[in-house]
Write a protein that holds these residues in place. Structure first.
Motif, mmCIF file in Angstrom:
data_model
loop_
_atom_site.group_PDB
_atom_site.id
_atom_site.type_symbol
_atom_site.label_atom_id
_atom_site.label_comp_id
_atom_site.label_asym_id
_atom_site.label_seq_id
_atom_site.Cartn_x
_atom_site.Cartn_y
_atom_site.Cartn_z
ATOM 1 N N ALA A 134 16.670 33.558 38.227
ATOM 2 C CA ALA A 134 17.670 33.441 37.164
ATOM 3 C C ALA A 134 18.814 32.520 37.591
ATOM 4 C CB ALA A 134 18.212 34.824 36.800
ATOM 5 N N ALA A 135 19.209 32.602 38.859
ATOM 6 C CA ALA A 135 20.259 31.715 39.366
ATOM 7 C C ALA A 135 19.814 30.263 39.293
ATOM 8 C CB ALA A 135 20.616 32.096 40.798
ATOM 9 N N PHE A 136 18.562 30.018 39.638
ATOM 10 C CA PHE A 136 18.021 28.656 39.537
ATOM 11 C C PHE A 136 18.037 28.183 38.088
ATOM 12 C CE2 PHE A 136 14.325 26.148 38.318
ATOM 13 C CZ PHE A 136 14.524 24.991 39.073
ATOM 14 N N ASP A 137 17.523 29.003 37.192
ATOM 15 C CA ASP A 137 17.378 28.629 35.791
ATOM 16 C C ASP A 137 18.735 28.337 35.149
ATOM 17 O OD1 ASP A 137 16.281 28.206 33.287
ATOM 18 O OD2 ASP A 137 15.733 30.302 32.938
ATOM 19 N N ILE A 138 19.704 29.228 35.383
ATOM 20 C CA ILE A 138 20.999 29.127 34.703
ATOM 21 C C ILE A 138 21.931 28.117 35.363
ATOM 22 C CG2 ILE A 138 23.072 30.416 34.034
ATOM 23 C CD1 ILE A 138 21.272 32.954 34.022
ATOM 24 N N HIS A 139 21.987 28.120 36.711
ATOM 25 C CA HIS A 139 23.030 27.372 37.410
ATOM 26 C C HIS A 139 22.554 26.112 38.143
ATOM 27 C CE1 HIS A 139 25.877 30.575 36.593
ATOM 28 N NE2 HIS A 139 24.968 31.444 36.998
ATOM 29 N N ILE A 140 21.272 26.022 38.451
ATOM 30 C CA ILE A 140 20.768 24.847 39.171
ATOM 31 C C ILE A 140 20.044 23.917 38.205
ATOM 32 C CG2 ILE A 140 19.292 24.044 41.054
ATOM 33 C CD1 ILE A 140 19.783 26.768 42.413
ATOM 34 N N LEU A 141 19.048 24.455 37.512
ATOM 35 C CA LEU A 141 18.358 23.667 36.499
ATOM 36 C C LEU A 141 19.265 23.430 35.291
ATOM 37 C CD1 LEU A 141 15.641 22.377 35.644
ATOM 38 C CD2 LEU A 141 15.037 24.593 34.624
ATOM 39 N N LYS A 142 20.100 24.431 34.980
ATOM 40 C CA LYS A 142 21.015 24.384 33.838
ATOM 41 C C LYS A 142 20.272 24.168 32.521
ATOM 42 C CE LYS A 142 24.840 22.719 36.712
ATOM 43 N NZ LYS A 142 25.833 21.655 36.949
ATOM 44 N N ARG A 143 19.189 24.923 32.363
ATOM 45 C CA ARG A 143 18.434 24.880 31.114
ATOM 46 C C ARG A 143 19.318 25.365 29.974
ATOM 47 N NH1 ARG A 143 15.159 28.713 28.432
ATOM 48 N NH2 ARG A 143 15.416 30.193 30.172
ATOM 49 N N LEU A 148 20.565 33.406 27.796
ATOM 50 C CA LEU A 148 20.154 34.282 26.701
ATOM 51 C C LEU A 148 18.824 34.967 26.968
ATOM 52 C CD1 LEU A 148 21.122 32.030 23.646
ATOM 53 C CD2 LEU A 148 22.469 33.862 24.713
ATOM 54 N N ASP A 149 18.071 34.461 27.934
ATOM 55 C CA ASP A 149 16.751 35.026 28.236
ATOM 56 C C ASP A 149 16.799 36.146 29.254
ATOM 57 O OD1 ASP A 149 15.545 33.290 26.484
ATOM 58 O OD2 ASP A 149 14.933 31.843 28.016
ATOM 59 N N TYR A 150 17.995 36.483 29.742
ATOM 60 C CA TYR A 150 18.118 37.510 30.775
ATOM 61 C C TYR A 150 19.117 38.568 30.336
ATOM 62 C CZ TYR A 150 16.051 33.745 33.565
ATOM 63 O OH TYR A 150 15.233 32.738 34.032
ATOM 64 N N PRO A 151 18.927 39.815 30.780
ATOM 65 C CA PRO A 151 19.923 40.856 30.473
ATOM 66 C C PRO A 151 21.257 40.547 31.128
ATOM 67 C CG PRO A 151 18.264 41.679 32.013
ATOM 68 C CD PRO A 151 17.780 40.342 31.543
ATOM 69 N N GLU A 152 22.322 41.083 30.555
ATOM 70 C CA GLU A 152 23.677 40.749 31.001
ATOM 71 C C GLU A 152 23.883 41.038 32.487
ATOM 72 O OE1 GLU A 152 28.322 41.967 29.951
ATOM 73 O OE2 GLU A 152 26.678 42.561 28.626
ATOM 74 N N GLY A 153 23.365 42.155 32.961
ATOM 75 C CA GLY A 153 23.543 42.500 34.369
ATOM 76 C C GLY A 153 22.890 41.492 35.290
ATOM 77 N N LEU A 154 21.732 40.980 34.897
ATOM 78 C CA LEU A 154 21.039 39.985 35.719
ATOM 79 C C LEU A 154 21.775 38.648 35.690
ATOM 80 C CD1 LEU A 154 18.646 39.311 37.521
ATOM 81 C CD2 LEU A 154 17.288 38.852 35.464
ATOM 82 N N VAL A 155 22.353 38.298 34.559
ATOM 83 C CA VAL A 155 23.137 37.061 34.465
ATOM 84 C C VAL A 155 24.333 37.126 35.409
ATOM 85 C CG1 VAL A 155 24.572 35.666 32.929
ATOM 86 C CG2 VAL A 155 22.390 36.578 32.103
ATOM 87 N N GLU A 156 24.979 38.276 35.454
ATOM 88 C CA GLU A 156 26.119 38.437 36.348
ATOM 89 C C GLU A 156 25.677 38.358 37.812
ATOM 90 O OE1 GLU A 156 27.770 42.160 35.225
ATOM 91 O OE2 GLU A 156 28.590 41.424 33.307
ATOM 92 N N ASP A 157 24.551 38.988 38.132
ATOM 93 C CA ASP A 157 24.026 38.944 39.497
ATOM 94 C C ASP A 157 23.659 37.513 39.886
ATOM 95 O OD1 ASP A 157 22.886 40.102 41.984
ATOM 96 O OD2 ASP A 157 20.984 39.486 41.102
ATOM 97 N N ASP A 235 -1.763 34.348 34.130
ATOM 98 C CA ASP A 235 -0.412 33.838 34.381
ATOM 99 C C ASP A 235 0.144 34.456 35.658
ATOM 100 O OD1 ASP A 235 -0.546 32.552 31.884
ATOM 101 O OD2 ASP A 235 0.185 34.342 30.862
ATOM 102 N N ASP A 236 0.900 33.644 36.396
ATOM 103 C CA ASP A 236 1.414 34.115 37.680
ATOM 104 C C ASP A 236 2.819 33.577 37.916
ATOM 105 O OD1 ASP A 236 1.709 35.141 40.184
ATOM 106 O OD2 ASP A 236 0.208 33.869 41.146
ATOM 107 N N PRO A 237 3.854 34.421 37.732
ATOM 108 C CA PRO A 237 3.787 35.820 37.338
ATOM 109 C C PRO A 237 3.485 35.990 35.850
ATOM 110 C CG PRO A 237 6.067 35.169 37.656
ATOM 111 C CD PRO A 237 5.238 34.004 38.096
ATOM 112 N N PRO A 238 3.076 37.206 35.462
ATOM 113 C CA PRO A 238 2.570 37.418 34.100
ATOM 114 C C PRO A 238 3.652 37.756 33.078
ATOM 115 C CG PRO A 238 2.210 39.386 35.415
ATOM 116 C CD PRO A 238 2.841 38.367 36.333
ATOM 117 N N TRP A 239 4.569 36.822 32.903
ATOM 118 C CA TRP A 239 5.601 36.946 31.869
ATOM 119 C C TRP A 239 6.202 35.560 31.635
ATOM 120 C CZ3 TRP A 239 6.221 40.316 36.270
ATOM 121 C CH2 TRP A 239 6.942 39.754 37.331
ATOM 122 N N PRO A 240 6.922 35.361 30.527
ATOM 123 C CA PRO A 240 7.481 34.039 30.225
ATOM 124 C C PRO A 240 8.480 33.583 31.283
ATOM 125 C CG PRO A 240 7.493 35.433 28.279
ATOM 126 C CD PRO A 240 7.139 36.331 29.428
#
Length: 398
Positions: A134-143, A148-157, A235-240
């Motif tokens: 999630a850190a990669f997706d939100i802050h490094i890749l900056k997609r 919005l694809d992660y729960p609030e607690g995970l976004v904070e983490d 799929d590996d891992p088996p989720w979006p």
């Protein structure tokens, strides 16, 4: 089962002779140097067969003929790429190869955040850490809109993790997540990865699933004609991931695929590690339920941090983790017995010890991540031991 071993060609630091000494009977390989979308030539197939034969084994399973992003999105040169995929099947059959594994994961193949995570006893294993991802997706890749694809607690983490990341960690995450197919030289920079993601705008799960069925409708008749079994890896891992849909993550996903193109040639690569990352996937049940259509098996185990979907996990020793490996192997042996009684030539199901932890001399060999010599030897030995016991007269599976 027929015990096989993945080999990445002459660049592999684990040789074919190493595989034979480890107990393998055959090799799983691919022409990683051939560009995706291009038909494999008979000369290149024969060259790889001869390289494997020189080590004392045979090329039994192709893993894999890559499916291009054009095919998955039905854009660009997708029609010519399907024609080349079909031609590759014809040429592989002419060379005597009867099993072809592939996957239909958009953009990313198997995805890990750490390729050499240290376990409790000092071995190195591959790990998927959801917080790091999630850190990669939100802050490094900056997609765009990634949070919005992660729960609030995970976004904070993820924000806290990124704030303390060193540049080395940031670079490593990008390299690990943006890697291409194992053994290939493909891979994406951050800019290239964002561009690939943009190609999937408008392609939701239903659209990708239909594109998959369209692909199978084109290639399965050719596979039937030339006597090849094609088998889809999950799929590996088996989720979006990264906002991309995934369509082979559950028993229901496989049931849909097999029912839409109902041919024995259209089958399953049963990967207990990929599907096992979801607590709601019952691997022994899946092995029994799809037994007739299982053409290839990856046996490995993962330990999940939680039973949520998605979750963090690492690749554990083959007999540890969340999958009941004895029950899975028993289901496969029962299916092999049924096939023998039916008189099928393909009654032996090819199996390989998938991945493995780096232990002992693996730690300095520098092999392909997930594919060490001794770690896989250990896994294969354990899996062969289970099989040998179950085939004993006492159990009646022989």
């Amino acid at each position: 089962m027929k015990h096989t071993w993945r080999w990445f060609g002459p660049i592999d630091k684990v040789s074919v002779r190493d595989a034979a000494q480890a107990g393998a009977e055959g090799i799983v390989s691919a022409l990683h140097h051939v560009p995706t979308g291009t038909a494999w030539t008979t000369d290149e197939i024969g060259k790889r067969q001869n390289e494997i034969k020189a080590g004392g084994l045979s090329w039994d399973v192709v893993e894999s003929i890559p499916v291009s992003e054009d095919i998955k999105t039905q854009t660009g040169q997708w029609r010519s790429h399907i024609a080349n995929w079909q031609e590759s099947l014809r040429r592989l059959s002419a060379c005597g190869i009867r099993t072809v594994c592939y996957n239909f994961m958009p953009v990313l193949d198997w995805t890990r955040t750490d390729l050499r995570w240290e376990t409790r006893h000092g071995a190195k294993a591959m790990r998927f850490d959801l917080g790091d991802f999630a850190a990669f997706d939100i802050h490094i890749l900056k997609r765009p809109d990634a949070a919005l694809d992660y729960p609030e607690g995970l976004v904070e983490d993820a924000a806290k993790r990124f704030a303390t990341m060193t540049n080395t960690k940031i670079v490593a995450l990008g390299r690990n997540i943006g890697a291409g197919l194992p053994g290939s030289s493909d891979g994406y920079s951050l800019e290239q990865l964002l561009e690939k993601l943009r190609c999937y705008q408008g392609t939701d799960r239903a659209r990708l699933q239909q594109n998959f069925v369209d692909f199978l409708s084109e290639v399965t008749p050719v596979a039937e004609e030339v006597g090849i079994n094609i088998c889809a890896h999950g799929d590996d891992p088996p989720w979006p991931l990264l906002g991309l849909p995934r369509i082979l993550s559950t028993e229901a996903d496989y049931a849909h695929m097999l029912s839409q193109v109902n041919s024995r040639a259209n089958g399953v690569t049963l990967c207990t590690g990929s599907l096992g990352a979801r607590a709601d996937n019952d691997l022994p049940f899946i092995a029994r339920h799809f037994a007739e259509r299982i053409h290839f098996v990856h046996l490995r185990n993962v330990t999940r941090d939680t039973d949520t979907v998605p979750c963090s996990f690492f690749e554990d020793e083959h007999l540890e983790g969340g999958t009941d490996m004895v029950a899975v192997i028993a289901a496969l042996l029962i299916e092999e017995k049924r096939r023998r009684e039916e008189g099928r030539e393909d009654h032996r199901i090819a199996m390989r010890p998938d991945h493995g932890q780096e232990i002992l001399d693996d730690l300095t060999r520098g092999a392909q991540p997930g594919y060490p010599a001794i770690g896989r030897l250990k896994g294969l030995a354990e899996l062969r031991g289970i099989e040998r016991v179950l085939l004993h007269d006492h159990f009646g599976l022989a």
